[in-house]
Write a protein that holds these residues in place. Structure first.
Motif, PDB file in Angstrom:
ATOM      1  N   LYS A 316       9.444  17.485 -53.904  1.00 27.84           N
ATOM      2  CA  LYS A 316      10.309  18.045 -52.817  1.00 27.84           C
ATOM      3  C   LYS A 316      11.007  17.008 -52.368  1.00 27.84           C
ATOM      4  N   ARG A 317      10.493  15.683 -52.246  1.00 27.23           N
ATOM      5  CA  ARG A 317      11.382  14.418 -51.694  1.00 27.23           C
ATOM      6  C   ARG A 317      12.585  14.120 -52.735  1.00 27.23           C
ATOM      7  N   GLN A 318      12.091  14.226 -54.118  1.00 24.79           N
ATOM      8  CA  GLN A 318      13.315  13.866 -54.952  1.00 24.79           C
ATOM      9  C   GLN A 318      14.249  15.119 -54.960  1.00 24.79           C
ATOM     10  N   THR A 319      13.894  16.145 -54.796  1.00 24.55           N
ATOM     11  CA  THR A 319      14.664  17.668 -54.619  1.00 24.55           C
ATOM     12  C   THR A 319      15.807  17.136 -53.630  1.00 24.55           C
ATOM     13  N   ARG A 320      15.323  16.870 -52.347  1.00 23.52           N
ATOM     14  CA  ARG A 320      16.120  16.548 -51.103  1.00 23.52           C
ATOM     15  C   ARG A 320      17.096  15.449 -51.500  1.00 23.52           C
ATOM     16  N   GLU A 321      16.474  14.634 -51.936  1.00 17.80           N
ATOM     17  CA  GLU A 321      17.507  13.260 -52.349  1.00 17.80           C
ATOM     18  C   GLU A 321      18.669  13.731 -53.350  1.00 17.80           C
ATOM     19  N   VAL A 322      18.431  14.654 -54.425  1.00 18.61           N
ATOM     20  CA  VAL A 322      19.331  14.888 -55.265  1.00 18.61           C
ATOM     21  C   VAL A 322      20.344  15.887 -54.470  1.00 18.61           C
ATOM     22  N   LEU A 323      19.887  16.898 -53.736  1.00 17.59           N
ATOM     23  CA  LEU A 323      20.736  17.774 -52.829  1.00 17.59           C
ATOM     24  C   LEU A 323      21.722  16.879 -51.901  1.00 17.59           C
ATOM     25  N   GLY A 324      21.234  15.872 -51.409  1.00 17.53           N
ATOM     26  CA  GLY A 324      22.167  15.106 -50.436  1.00 17.53           C
ATOM     27  C   GLY A 324      22.690  13.987 -50.898  1.00 17.53           C
ATOM     28  N   LYS A 325      22.760  13.513 -52.402  1.00 19.02           N
ATOM     29  CA  LYS A 325      23.576  12.753 -53.010  1.00 19.02           C
ATOM     30  C   LYS A 325      24.937  12.797 -52.570  1.00 19.02           C
ATOM     31  N   ASN A 326      25.638  11.685 -52.105  1.00 21.30           N
ATOM     32  CA  ASN A 326      27.040  11.611 -51.681  1.00 21.30           C
ATOM     33  C   ASN A 326      27.601  12.625 -50.759  1.00 21.30           C
ATOM     34  N   VAL A 335      17.380  26.686 -45.299  1.00 16.54           N
ATOM     35  CA  VAL A 335      18.316  26.823 -46.482  1.00 16.54           C
ATOM     36  C   VAL A 335      17.527  25.837 -47.570  1.00 16.54           C
ATOM     37  N   PHE A 336      16.826  25.041 -47.295  1.00 19.29           N
ATOM     38  CA  PHE A 336      16.127  24.085 -48.363  1.00 19.29           C
ATOM     39  C   PHE A 336      14.986  24.920 -48.772  1.00 19.29           C
ATOM     40  N   LYS A 337      14.221  25.528 -47.972  1.00 18.66           N
ATOM     41  CA  LYS A 337      13.240  26.479 -48.385  1.00 18.66           C
ATOM     42  C   LYS A 337      13.734  27.556 -49.200  1.00 18.66           C
ATOM     43  N   THR A 338      14.840  28.097 -48.871  1.00 15.01           N
ATOM     44  CA  THR A 338      15.496  29.198 -49.902  1.00 15.01           C
ATOM     45  C   THR A 338      15.708  28.592 -51.326  1.00 15.01           C
ATOM     46  N   ILE A 339      16.480  27.384 -51.299  1.00 18.37           N
ATOM     47  CA  ILE A 339      16.885  26.710 -52.762  1.00 18.37           C
ATOM     48  C   ILE A 339      15.318  26.555 -53.386  1.00 18.37           C
ATOM     49  N   TRP A 340      14.404  25.947 -52.837  1.00 15.78           N
ATOM     50  CA  TRP A 340      13.413  25.423 -53.396  1.00 15.78           C
ATOM     51  C   TRP A 340      12.369  26.722 -53.922  1.00 15.78           C
ATOM     52  N   ASN A 341      12.220  27.799 -53.244  1.00 16.13           N
ATOM     53  CA  ASN A 341      11.742  28.889 -53.575  1.00 16.13           C
ATOM     54  C   ASN A 341      12.464  29.502 -54.999  1.00 16.13           C
ATOM     55  N   SER A 342      13.896  29.182 -54.952  1.00 12.57           N
ATOM     56  CA  SER A 342      14.353  29.708 -55.998  1.00 12.57           C
ATOM     57  C   SER A 342      14.359  28.896 -57.407  1.00 12.57           C
ATOM     58  N   VAL A 343      14.961  27.898 -57.196  1.00 10.16           N
ATOM     59  CA  VAL A 343      14.822  26.951 -58.517  1.00 10.16           C
ATOM     60  C   VAL A 343      14.145  25.674 -58.394  1.00 10.16           C
ATOM     61  N   GLY A 344      13.117  25.603 -57.299  1.00  9.72           N
ATOM     62  CA  GLY A 344      12.112  24.544 -57.188  1.00  9.72           C
ATOM     63  C   GLY A 344      12.794  23.032 -57.434  1.00  9.72           C
ATOM     64  N   GLY A 345      12.129  22.356 -58.228  1.00 10.09           N
ATOM     65  CA  GLY A 345      12.829  20.925 -58.473  1.00 10.09           C
ATOM     66  C   GLY A 345      13.402  20.821 -59.817  1.00 10.09           C
ATOM     67  N   HIS A 346      14.271  21.749 -60.284  1.00  9.84           N
ATOM     68  CA  HIS A 346      14.978  21.899 -61.415  1.00  9.84           C
ATOM     69  C   HIS A 346      16.315  20.978 -61.217  1.00  9.84           C
ATOM     70  N   PRO A 347      16.182  19.688 -62.198  1.00  6.95           N
ATOM     71  CA  PRO A 347      17.371  18.744 -61.718  1.00  6.95           C
ATOM     72  C   PRO A 347      18.569  19.144 -61.934  1.00  6.95           C
ATOM     73  N   LEU A 348      19.064  19.988 -63.002  1.00 10.03           N
ATOM     74  CA  LEU A 348      20.446  20.312 -63.352  1.00 10.03           C
ATOM     75  C   LEU A 348      20.739  21.487 -62.454  1.00 10.03           C
ATOM     76  N   SER A 349      19.885  22.400 -61.880  1.00  9.80           N
ATOM     77  CA  SER A 349      20.284  23.372 -60.987  1.00  9.80           C
ATOM     78  C   SER A 349      20.660  22.568 -59.580  1.00  9.80           C
ATOM     79  N   LEU A 350      19.856  21.648 -59.145  1.00 11.58           N
ATOM     80  CA  LEU A 350      20.113  20.820 -57.999  1.00 11.58           C
ATOM     81  C   LEU A 350      21.389  20.156 -58.045  1.00 11.58           C
ATOM     82  N   ARG A 351      21.807  19.439 -59.271  1.00  8.07           N
ATOM     83  CA  ARG A 351      22.965  18.814 -59.564  1.00  8.07           C
ATOM     84  C   ARG A 351      24.336  19.691 -59.236  1.00  8.07           C
TER      85      ARG A 351
END
Length: 907
Positions: A316-326, A335-351
């Motif tokens: 979750k920490r890494q997921t929040r960091e990617v979502l907030g980059k730049n 909103v974070f909970k919804t995204i997490w429940n849908s894609v989890g910590g999937h890097p490409l989806s988060l990017r």
């Protein structure tokens, strides 16, 4: 980068800086250079908007006046008492009293020690208290560019507008083999990094697997960056097209698409290799067998294999960091909970989510998308498809290029030309690209698949990119030749596909004909030269300029192909039949003197190839009577070289080509090296003094080209070594010390491999070093379609290694009409070593009898071999010894004749 290669690149840039002018051009160059070097913004004050100098003003300062830049192209800038630099410092302090850093840039080279002494002296003066002086000459500027800016496309794009050679140097730079940069949205993954480092330290092959978009390439790129200091070479190979380990002897590694022998590097050097996106056919056990004791391989692939490391989802920490980059805002907890429940910590989806938010889509809308798609585990492409739809208004033009190319990767130079540097930066900033070699740009496979489903490429857009491809090629038609080779190789597949589909644009055909390796030429896609020439006969030469060049290059390309694939006899027969094409071309209206000269020059080359030497000579002379075409001068001097009475004329033509090169005239790198090869062959007659006077000019070009992976480079260096073995063997070691180590950047085809092999062969003989013979043999064994000369040298290498049966088999496996006397001589040596003395004598007799005319200079070598054979047969060798001694002044041969005479007398 090894020191030899770096020195050659630095030298190339330094030489170009010393002739850069006028002063306003170097001023602009210096300002841009400092801006990128220090990552600052400067206000240029020394030139007007139109580029004219502004008297009394500083060249540039930072807005706050704390940093000043002054530039100069004066040749005397670093001379004597350094009056100009002292004046520049006084000028800077007068107009910018708040200055803390003063940069003085001179385009010329400073004598050794001058910069250090001057900066020490000035730095101790009262007026410089609290200030720093930075004095850079042309060499220092070049070193900074090579070491610090060469990987920054934006910097090199800007600087090459003023100094064009930087664009070529970038493509030649070995950094293109390094691990690709991490995406701007990359987040460190501590436990993953630690586990990969542990596996790399304990094993030979590290397998990384996981679902698409999980970050396999990213963690591999981070791993190679962390560990590359432990290896001599570390580089990245896109393994998507490799079907087996045997293909590692010839893989695509850099812009230009040249093939490199990765297997040899893995066996002999401490090498770290990443095979990205590997297929199931690349088995880890087989890969491990390719490695020497100090080499390692990292493999990324989707399929889970036994013992592979499966990349986990981000926490979750890494997921929040990617979502907030730049971004200045972060998703709410809901909103974070919804995204997490849908894609989890999937890097490409988060990017992709981050990219959409950067483009202006609210996090709340993204959360709604997440609620309306299946979970990632059920459909990993669904979210990519949905979010890319939101990005389509912003990125359709950019991403459609990948659909046009038919693959998720594209040549960086071409992509930059199509979409522009700003759009290219945007693709990378949004995290839509995956790790790739510096020569290319790649989007993730999932993104590419989503683009295909949504059909982002319209027919109109495809046609527009086709036109841009043609224009991209046309820009390089009149270049030095290396750039076109790069384009022809890198984009060959797409170009060929377009032609297969009916495209007949002359630019595409020209690029296909520009492929240098004969076996690689797609002759099935090239036009028939006579019919193509007949089609444009009588039409405007100005409107059909490239079509004319297509006919000329098609003849050259088909000739190369036929010589390599079918032999000289078939190639000569075909070349004789194609001569009418030149008649058609000469009927075109409005031919410029240059166009007519080029047509006749190519006709003369064809006449020479088919054996009509007198006609060829007259045609070359006619060309030069009408237009000073340097290529024709080279061809003519090669013919004149064969007649003693014409050596003076040949020398004059050579001097004119050299003078044109020194005066920055139209003398390509390829032409200069070809001239060097020709002069080396004539050292013993008329060219010795000319070579000695200009040897550094030729050698520097050849060594630079070799370091840049240009196949002709090694071939040209080999011609120097071959000549020096006879004329100055003590100097061979000096050239070898300057030769860049063969990295993946080099040895890219049979010409360069053969050239390198011959260099090692001669160096081994001069230095009595069998290890160099082994290196020569390794290079010969990588040849795919060796020509007769390479096969002969290959056989001679086996002979020198005492592998006589293999040498005999090699030398008897081919015919060599042009080099028959040398083949007979080499085969005689092998037969003698095998005890087949009766077979050795007629072979060496053939060599001796053929040493007439221009070949007479080799008579003594052949007589030496015949004397040895006669001694073995119990015959009297005295006549051969005496004749051989009278025919040579070569110290080494004379010593061998003396030893033979003494040995015979003792019997």
């Amino acid at each position: 980068m090894n020191p030899q290669t770096r020195n050659l690149l630095v030298q190339r840039v330094t030489e170009s800086l010393t002739i850069l002018g006028p002063g306003s051009a170097f001023e602009r160059f210096g300002v841009v250079f400092i801006e990128f070097l220090l990552d600052i913004v400067l206000v240029q004050r020394g030139s007007s908007i139109g580029g004219s100098p502004v008297g009394g003003a500083l060249d540039a300062t930072t807005p706050d006046g704390k940093l000043v830049v002054e530039t100069s192209i004066l040749k005397s800038y670093f001379d004597g008492g350094m009056g100009k630099p002292r004046g520049d410092i006084a000028h800077a302090l007068e107009l910018a009293p708040m200055a803390e850093d003063i940069y003085l840039l001179g385009s010329q080279r400073a004598p050794t020690g001058v910069i250090e002494a001057f900066t020490t002296e000035v730095g101790e003066s009262p007026q410089m208290a609290g200030r720093r002086i930075h004095l850079m000459d042309g060499r220092a500027i070049a070193e900074a560019i090579i070491d610090k800016l060469m990987l920054q496309d934006e910097a090199i794009d800007a600087l090459s507008e003023i100094l064009p050679i930087l664009g070529d140097v970038r493509d030649d730079h070995p950094a293109s083999l390094r691990a690709p940069p991490l995406t701007p949205l990359y987040v460190k993954r501590g436990p993953v990094d630690a586990e990969l480092d542990r596996r790399l330290a304990s094993g030979t092959v590290v397998d990384i697997c996981g679902i698409g978009g999980i970050g396999k390439s990213q963690v591999a790129a981070a791993c190679i960056r962390r560990n590359r200091g432990q290896f001599e070479y570390s580089f990245w190979v896109n393994a998507r097209d490799l079907e087996g380990v045997e293909q590692l002897s010839s893989v695509q590694l850099r812009r230009g698409g040249a093939a490199r022998n990765v297997s040899a590097l893995l066996r002999k050097n401490r090498t770290l290799l990443v095979l990205d996106d590997a297929s199931d056919s690349l088995l880890s056990e087989q890969l491990a067998s390719q490695c020497g004791s100090r080499s390692k391989i990292i493999v990324t692939r989707r399929k889970v294999t036994p013992g592979a490391y499966e990349v986990p989802m981000m926490d979750k920490r890494q997921t929040r960091e990617v979502l907030g980059k730049n971004l200045t805002n972060s998703p709410s907890e809901g909103v974070f909970k919804t995204i997490w429940n849908s894609v989890g910590g999937h890097p490409l989806s988060l990017r992709l989510i981050n990219s959409a938010v950067q483009a202006g889509v609210p996090f709340e809308d993204i959360a709604q998308d997440c609620l309306n798609i299946p979970k990632l585990a059920d459909d990993e492409m669904a979210l990519a498809d949905r979010i890319l739809g939101r990005l389509r208004p912003f990125l359709e033009s950019e991403l459609s290029v990948f659909l046009w190319a038919g693959q998720p990767y594209c040549d960086r130079a071409f992509l930059r030309a199509v979409i522009g540097p700003i759009s290219l930066s945007m693709l990378e900033r949004y995290g839509l690209t995956a790790p790739e070699s510096a020569a290319s740009v790649r989007i993730h496979d999932i993104v590419f698949s989503a683009l295909k489903v949504a059909n982002w490429l319209s027919a109109e857009r495809a046609a527009a990119i086709d036109d841009q491809l043609a224009q991209f090629i046309l820009q390089h038609v009149r270049d030095d030749g290396q750039a076109l080779q790069t384009i022809a190789n890198q984009l060959n597949r797409k170009i060929a596909k377009n032609v297969e589909n009916g495209e007949t644009h002359p630019a595409l055909l020209y690029a296909l004909a520009a492929i240098w390796t004969g076996s690689a030429v797609r002759v099935d896609l090239l036009p028939e030269a006579i019919s193509a020439a007949a089609t444009i006969a009588g039409h405007s030469a100005r409107e059909h300029e490239v079509a004319i060049l297509v006919v000329l290059e098609t003849i050259e390309a088909r000739g190369r192909h036929m010589r390599q694939m079918l032999g000289n006899a078939s190639a000569i027969e075909w070349a004789s039949s194609v001569l009418p094409a030149y008649d058609y071309l000469e009927t075109m209206e409005g031919l410029t003197p240059r166009q007519l000269a080029e047509i006749r020059h190519h006709r003369a080359k064809t006449l020479r190839f088919v054996g009509r030497l007198d006609d060829a000579e007259r045609m070359f002379e006619q060309v030069l009577a009408d237009f000073p075409l340097n290529d024709a001068k080279l061809q003519l001097l090669r013919l004149l070289d064969k007649r003693t009475e014409d050596h003076g004329c040949a020398k004059r033509y050579a001097e004119e080509i050299i003078a044109a090169r020194l005066d920055n005239g139209e003398v390509s790198s390829s032409l200069l090296m070809a001239l060097g090869d020709t002069l080396n062959g004539a050292r013993a007659t008329w060219a010795g003094e000319l070579v000695d006077l200009n040897e550094e000019l030729f050698l520097r070009e050849a060594l630079y080209s070799a370091s840049a992976g240009v196949s002709q480079g090694y071939h040209s260096v080999a011609s120097f070594v071959r000549a020096l073995v006879w004329h100055a063997p003590e100097r061979v070691a000096g050239i070898i010390s300057r030769l860049p180590e063969p990295t993946p950047l080099m040895l890219d085809d049979d010409q360069s491999r053969g050239g390198y092999a011959e260099i090692m062969f001669h160096a081994a003989i001069v230095g009595d070093d069998r290890s160099l013979l082994a290196r020569a043999l390794d290079a010969y064994e990588t040849l795919k379609a060796p020509d007769p000369y390479q096969k002969r040298k290959w056989g001679e290498t086996l002979y020198r290694l005492d592998r006589f049966p293999e040498a005999e088999e090699m030398l008897e496996s081919f015919e060599d009409e042009g080099g028959r006397i040398w083949l007979a001589h080499s085969l005689s040596q092998v037969k003698l070593a095998l005890g087949k003395v009766g077979e050795a004598l007629p072979l060496v007799d053939e060599a001796v009898n053929g040493a007439v005319g221009v070949q007479r200079k080799y008579l003594s070598s052949f007589l030496l071999q015949r004397a040895k054979v006669k001694i073995a047969l119990g015959q009297n060798p005295v006549d051969d010894i005496e004749e051989g001694v009278a025919a040579t002044q070569h110290v080494g041969l004379l010593e061998q004749f003396t030893q033979l005479r003494q040995s015979h007398l003792r019997r």
